[in-house]
Design an enzyme around this catalytic site. Structure first.
Site, PDB file in Angstrom:
ATOM      1  N   HIS A 131       0.859  -1.184   0.000  1.00 29.39           N
ATOM      2  CA  HIS A 131       0.000   0.000   0.000  1.00 29.39           C
ATOM      3  C   HIS A 131       0.892   1.229   0.000  1.00 29.39           C
ATOM      4  O   HIS A 131       1.671   1.445   0.934  1.00 29.39           O
ATOM      5  CB  HIS A 131      -0.930   0.015   1.208  1.00 29.39           C
ATOM      6  CG  HIS A 131      -1.874   1.178   1.212  1.00 29.39           C
ATOM      7  ND1 HIS A 131      -3.083   1.173   0.543  1.00 29.39           N
ATOM      8  CD2 HIS A 131      -1.774   2.414   1.788  1.00 29.39           C
ATOM      9  CE1 HIS A 131      -3.693   2.328   0.717  1.00 29.39           C
ATOM     10  NE2 HIS A 131      -2.919   3.095   1.459  1.00 29.39           N
ATOM     11  N   CYS A 132       0.786   2.028  -1.037  1.00 35.23           N
ATOM     12  CA  CYS A 132       1.630   3.216  -1.173  1.00 35.23           C
ATOM     13  C   CYS A 132       0.988   4.382  -0.420  1.00 35.23           C
ATOM     14  O   CYS A 132      -0.081   4.875  -0.818  1.00 35.23           O
ATOM     15  CB  CYS A 132       1.822   3.570  -2.646  1.00 35.23           C
ATOM     16  SG  CYS A 132       2.883   5.006  -2.915  1.00 35.23           S
ATOM     17  N   VAL A 133       1.622   4.816   0.666  1.00 39.18           N
ATOM     18  CA  VAL A 133       1.054   5.904   1.469  1.00 39.18           C
ATOM     19  C   VAL A 133       1.153   7.241   0.749  1.00 39.18           C
ATOM     20  O   VAL A 133       0.374   8.167   1.029  1.00 39.18           O
ATOM     21  CB  VAL A 133       1.763   5.990   2.836  1.00 39.18           C
ATOM     22  CG1 VAL A 133       1.522   4.740   3.653  1.00 39.18           C
ATOM     23  CG2 VAL A 133       3.264   6.217   2.656  1.00 39.18           C
TER      24      VAL A 133
END
Length: 291
Positions: A131-133
């Site tokens: 999950h790319c913040v």
């Protein structure tokens, strides 16, 4: 009262999800504007070259390269956000469940190998990487190409911006390594608030620092993902010594970037169909750990 608190919490949650995207967009365009100013106004040319044909060509080439990278960053980021990597709308049935399938109790469905649930996106993601913040979305099977291409042009753009800002560091340090110059490079905000520097000096120092720090961070992310792509692994699989999905260098490139892997990085609008469906994967080894 409870419903009001839930609404407020929901709005704050949505704001926090979009905040990294807004900040990244602001930084990208701020760096672009600053480098454009350096090229057009403070071009590092000799005095006798400032108003020659060579000067115009030099500036034109720099601006063309700069906005080519900016355009690719924006288009890849937009397509990354608009391309859902989740299982929504995907038919997971067919020939039956095989090795590596699991049951997700949150989504209440069986999921294929390399698929896992993301508690931020609240859905299972095909060939989930992480999950790319910074974008607020998962990197998965369908949007991995845009994620990696965006990293590539962010890396090249920050390298270019860092080199162009070398003159800023030279100007700051021209009188030697003093306490004032070191503090301006390390903590420009405090120097601005305390009135030690002008707003323009702060802006140049802050953006120059951002270019260097951003380049180091993006370099680590980019080369790590290139390393994983060459090995046919995801971030969730890299710690394992087994590589059951490793198809060789060319095979891994095709399955990650599509059949036109050698061209797709030039422009996100170039079609490059993925050879798989994100559900069935060609195995070159066992999924079971060796005993």
């Amino acid at each position: 009262m409870t419903s009001l608190a839930c609404k407020v919490f929901g709005r704050v949650d949505r704001l926090c999800r979009h905040l990294p995207v807004v900040l990244n967009t602001f930084l990208v365009f701020s760096i672009t504007a600053e480098v454009s100013y350096l090229v057009l106004v403070e071009a590092p040319l000799e005095a006798d070259q400032q108003k020659t044909v060579w000067s115009a060509w030099w500036k034109g080439v720099h601006l063309l390269a700069q906005y080519f990278m900016l355009g690719n960053i924006c288009w890849n980021a937009l397509l990354f956000l608009r391309t859902s990597p989740s299982i929504r709308g995907v038919f997971l049935g067919g020939e039956g469940m095989g090795q590596g399938w699991r049951y997700c109790y949150t989504c209440e469905t069986h999921t294929p190998p390399r698929c896992s649930h993301c508690y931020d996106c609240k859905v299972c993601v095909l060939r989930r990487d992480h999950h790319c913040v910074f974008f607020g979305q998962c990197v998965g099977f369908r949007n991995y190409r845009y994620f990696l291409s965006c990293l590539l042009f962010m890396w090249s753009g920050l390298l270019y911006a860092t080199l162009m800002n070398a003159e800023v560091f030279i100007v700051i340090l021209k009188e030697g390594v003093t306490m004032h110059s070191v503090l301006l490079l390390l903590i420009p905000w405090i120097m601005l608030v305390s009135g030690q520097v002008s707003p323009s000096a702060f802006a140049f120092a802050f953006i120059a620092d951002t270019c260097v720090v951003g380049f180091l961070l993006v370099s680590a992310f980019f080369f790590f993902h290139v390393f994983l792509m060459f090995r046919g692994q995801t971030t969730r699989e890299w710690y394992s010594t087994r590589r059951p999905y490793n198809l060789g260098l060319l095979g891994n490139l095709r399955h990650a970037l599509g059949v036109r892997w050698y061209l797709c990085w030039l422009c996100p609008l170039l079609p490059s169909p993925l050879p798989g469906d994100g559900i069935n994967f060609q195995l070159t080894g066992s999924l079971e750990p060796s005993r």
